[in-house]
Design a protein around this motif. Sequence first.
Motif, PDB file in Angstrom:
ATOM      1  N   GLN A   1      -0.997   4.560  -6.199  1.00  0.00           N
ATOM      2  CA  GLN A   1      -1.099   4.777  -5.008  1.00  0.00           C
ATOM      3  C   GLN A   1      -2.368   4.279  -4.254  1.00  0.00           C
ATOM      4  O   GLN A   1      -3.249   4.015  -5.020  1.00  0.00           O
ATOM      5  CB  GLN A   1      -0.827   6.328  -4.550  1.00  0.00           C
ATOM      6  N   ASP A   2      -2.578   4.180  -3.115  1.00  0.00           N
ATOM      7  CA  ASP A   2      -3.488   3.725  -2.183  1.00  0.00           C
ATOM      8  C   ASP A   2      -4.352   5.140  -1.974  1.00  0.00           C
ATOM      9  O   ASP A   2      -4.321   6.018  -1.197  1.00  0.00           O
ATOM     10  CB  ASP A   2      -3.228   3.174  -0.889  1.00  0.00           C
TER      11      ASP A   2
ATOM     12  N   THR B   1       8.612  18.770 -12.710  1.00  0.00           N
ATOM     13  CA  THR B   1       9.856  19.153 -12.507  1.00  0.00           C
ATOM     14  C   THR B   1      10.826  19.122 -13.850  1.00  0.00           C
ATOM     15  O   THR B   1      11.891  19.024 -13.582  1.00  0.00           O
ATOM     16  CB  THR B   1      10.690  18.475 -11.321  1.00  0.00           C
TER      17      THR B   1
ATOM     18  N   HIS C   1       2.247   8.418  -9.828  1.00  0.00           N
ATOM     19  CA  HIS C   1       2.788   9.556  -8.844  1.00  0.00           C
ATOM     20  C   HIS C   1       4.296   9.983  -9.612  1.00  0.00           C
ATOM     21  O   HIS C   1       4.513  11.155  -9.585  1.00  0.00           O
ATOM     22  CB  HIS C   1       3.143   8.847  -7.581  1.00  0.00           C
TER      23      HIS C   1
ATOM     24  N   ARG D   1       0.851  -1.262   0.065  1.00  0.00           N
ATOM     25  CA  ARG D   1       0.088   0.022   0.042  1.00  0.00           C
ATOM     26  C   ARG D   1       0.788   1.192   0.084  1.00  0.00           C
ATOM     27  O   ARG D   1       1.377   1.482   0.982  1.00  0.00           O
ATOM     28  CB  ARG D   1      -0.755   0.021   1.316  1.00  0.00           C
ATOM     29  N   LEU D   2       1.066   1.850  -1.321  1.00  0.00           N
ATOM     30  CA  LEU D   2       1.886   3.141  -1.155  1.00  0.00           C
ATOM     31  C   LEU D   2       1.122   4.259  -1.027  1.00  0.00           C
ATOM     32  O   LEU D   2       0.072   4.487  -1.131  1.00  0.00           O
ATOM     33  CB  LEU D   2       2.470   3.144  -2.517  1.00  0.00           C
ATOM     34  N   GLN D   3       2.025   5.189  -0.122  1.00  0.00           N
ATOM     35  CA  GLN D   3       1.412   6.545   0.125  1.00  0.00           C
ATOM     36  C   GLN D   3       2.416   7.124   0.108  1.00  0.00           C
ATOM     37  O   GLN D   3       3.073   7.730   1.316  1.00  0.00           O
ATOM     38  CB  GLN D   3       0.690   6.496   1.300  1.00  0.00           C
ATOM     39  N   SER D   4       2.985   7.820  -1.028  1.00  0.00           N
ATOM     40  CA  SER D   4       4.200   8.647  -0.788  1.00  0.00           C
ATOM     41  C   SER D   4       3.835  10.041  -1.351  1.00  0.00           C
ATOM     42  O   SER D   4       2.867  10.258  -1.763  1.00  0.00           O
ATOM     43  CB  SER D   4       5.238   8.056  -2.123  1.00  0.00           C
ATOM     44  N   GLU D   5       4.678  10.820  -0.805  1.00  0.00           N
ATOM     45  CA  GLU D   5       4.492  12.195  -0.938  1.00  0.00           C
ATOM     46  C   GLU D   5       5.902  12.812  -1.493  1.00  0.00           C
ATOM     47  O   GLU D   5       6.789  12.695  -0.754  1.00  0.00           O
ATOM     48  CB  GLU D   5       4.184  12.733   0.411  1.00  0.00           C
ATOM     49  N   THR D   6       5.739  13.654  -2.514  1.00  0.00           N
ATOM     50  CA  THR D   6       7.089  14.081  -3.237  1.00  0.00           C
ATOM     51  C   THR D   6       6.931  15.580  -3.058  1.00  0.00           C
ATOM     52  O   THR D   6       6.101  16.339  -3.481  1.00  0.00           O
ATOM     53  CB  THR D   6       7.216  13.587  -4.595  1.00  0.00           C
ATOM     54  N   SER D   7       8.009  16.202  -2.632  1.00  0.00           N
ATOM     55  CA  SER D   7       7.859  17.673  -2.647  1.00  0.00           C
ATOM     56  C   SER D   7       8.603  18.096  -4.012  1.00  0.00           C
ATOM     57  O   SER D   7       9.705  17.553  -4.489  1.00  0.00           O
ATOM     58  CB  SER D   7       8.878  18.320  -1.579  1.00  0.00           C
ATOM     59  N   VAL D   8       8.085  19.145  -4.538  1.00  0.00           N
ATOM     60  CA  VAL D   8       8.370  19.454  -5.872  1.00  0.00           C
ATOM     61  C   VAL D   8       8.825  20.931  -5.774  1.00  0.00           C
ATOM     62  O   VAL D   8       8.332  21.713  -4.989  1.00  0.00           O
ATOM     63  CB  VAL D   8       7.462  19.529  -6.995  1.00  0.00           C
TER      64      VAL D   8
ATOM     65  N   PHE E   1       5.918  23.026  -3.110  1.00  0.00           N
ATOM     66  CA  PHE E   1       4.607  22.190  -2.511  1.00  0.00           C
ATOM     67  C   PHE E   1       4.958  20.744  -2.686  1.00  0.00           C
ATOM     68  O   PHE E   1       5.912  20.325  -3.521  1.00  0.00           O
ATOM     69  CB  PHE E   1       3.303  22.810  -2.938  1.00  0.00           C
ATOM     70  N   SER E   2       4.317  20.030  -1.921  1.00  0.00           N
ATOM     71  CA  SER E   2       4.290  18.311  -2.194  1.00  0.00           C
ATOM     72  C   SER E   2       3.068  18.034  -2.746  1.00  0.00           C
ATOM     73  O   SER E   2       1.732  18.439  -2.443  1.00  0.00           O
ATOM     74  CB  SER E   2       4.878  17.949  -0.753  1.00  0.00           C
ATOM     75  N   ILE E   3       3.206  16.942  -3.430  1.00  0.00           N
ATOM     76  CA  ILE E   3       2.126  15.990  -3.872  1.00  0.00           C
ATOM     77  C   ILE E   3       1.919  14.711  -3.589  1.00  0.00           C
ATOM     78  O   ILE E   3       3.037  14.378  -3.030  1.00  0.00           O
ATOM     79  CB  ILE E   3       2.363  15.944  -5.522  1.00  0.00           C
TER      80      ILE E   3
END
Lengths: 495, 125
Positions: B39-40, B98, B90, A488-495, B31-33
């Motif tokens: 994803q879940d 980017t 994602h 179960r992925l739940q990633s957060e990437t900052s851009v 900001f972050s996405i």
Amino acid sequence: MAEPVQAEISMEELALNSEPSEQHSSLPAQPRQDDNWGETTTAVTGTSEHSLSQEDIVRISKDLDDSVGLDCKRYLNVALSVILGLVVFLTPLAFLILPHLLWPDRLRACGTACEGLYISVAFKLLILLLAVWALFFRPPRAGLPRIFVFRALLATLVLLFVLSYWLFYGVRILDSQDEDYQGIVQYAVSLVDALLFIHYLAIVLLELRQLQPFFSLCVTRSTDGATQHYNLGQLSIQRAAVVILENYYKDFPVHNPAMLTASKSRAAKHLAGLKVYNVDGPGGNNAAAGIAQSQSRAMIAAAARRRDSSHNDLYYEEAEHERRVRKRKARLVVAVEEAFTHIRRMQEEEKKKAPGDVMDPREAAQAIFPSMARALQKYLRTTRQQHLHSMESIQQHLAFCITNNMTPKAFLESYLTTGPTLQYGKDRWLARQWTLISEASVTSGLKDGTIFLLKCIDFSLVVTTKKIPYIKLDEEFIDPKSHKFVLRLQSETSV
Amino acid sequence: MSFIPGHPVTAVVQRIEIHKLRDGDNLILGFSIGGGIDQDPGQNPFSEDKTDKGIYVTRVSKGGPAEVAGLRMGDKIMQVNGWDMTMVTHDQARKKLTKKNEDVVRLLVTRKSLETVVRQSMMQH
């Protein structure tokens, strides 16, 4: 002898008082009330020099039972079955021997096949003998109130069977003096075969049928509510009672009347607070009786609502008792552990020690017993078990534990927890005479909802029956390759 | 913002233009996405429909170019420079945002408050 004699005297006084008053009074038919009744009435007291404790009564009745010996029923059964067995066993032999005795000259000689049949008869009879010995010649477990229905049926069947064979033999062979000896031998072989089949029937009816569990019985003791459940097959009520009693001695904690005194005293206090008197006289019209009943019901309801503090007392008493028990238990454990460190098993090389120092288990137990005796006695008194263990039995148990290299904890286990009745000496098995109380006939089978009681002198066991439901089992196949997982992925990437 | 499979998605969107800030060798947006089709979706705190696998803004750094441009936390990004963001993974979303040779990103974002504002203004007429 003070109180009873006084009572007798006062009774006589009462009689004397009433007589002269009747003689002297001129009033018609009015017995004078004795105004001194408060001083001259007899009162039943709890103790007197001739009182018997419950244990004495039980011991007396037990002695009576042992001496009378209701064994005549048992001996009759044994005698009948032995006679039947002998008849059955000797019949084939008689069938074979009688032609040789009665008409030996006319008999055709026995050929090879016929002699082979002799061997077969001999071995089948031997197997039958062993099988009957294994199944029937076992010491009986219990004396049942009514006859054992299946056994009686089987005995009747065997008897009828053997009688019919004798009838046929007598009419067709003895009367006509048949010369075909091989036929006679085959007839005897068929008898033994049929007897073996009847024995198979006996095994199925007596032993195999009740093995499959069908009913679940819930057994509750009436004095303290200890409950156990047993799964039994299709049995009659009396046989089920025997099974339950055999399991009672190993599963139920021992009956301890000292534990019930607290609740009895509480019940007495409740009764003392509530008294309803009927002042309208014994006859009373119905209206008065009705009013008195409703009044008493109202009083009972009022008493129930009244705030009495007995629950408070109970709570604090139980907390206090628990604390005391734990304190005594701690002292006991420490004392026993210390006592066990004083002795140790003698090693081989120490055999040269002087014989005065060497002790056998009994002496070793007696040597270390005094250091723990006080703590043990106090603990048993606090948990109200002191009448279950005598000093002799404790020393014996201690010697037993020392011999078998048991730890102090193992020695204490039988005193810290109340075990089943089996654990205590034979004299504790106070009740071996049980009474079966049942509304249905005791030879009828168990049914769903059957209730019966097993009463002994001190308490009774209440047994209720429930049928085990029919279980429907379904299958579901799971392919071993179907066990797959993803993250179960739940990633957060900052851009 | 509800999604019925097979039907086009309709939403009230706001156009946001973010100028990237040069921070050493990187261009950052501030900001972050979170989210994406790989994803879940059940763990997304900002989505109304917990099966929505779109890209959401999870954090907006204070004073950064995104906050200055008007981006708010909890916005769902529908398009980036014309590229669709409703059905991307994602990583694809990160790559679209980017790109090293772009200085400006033009986003189409939607949020619940936009829809209510539009409905209220329509009701007033």
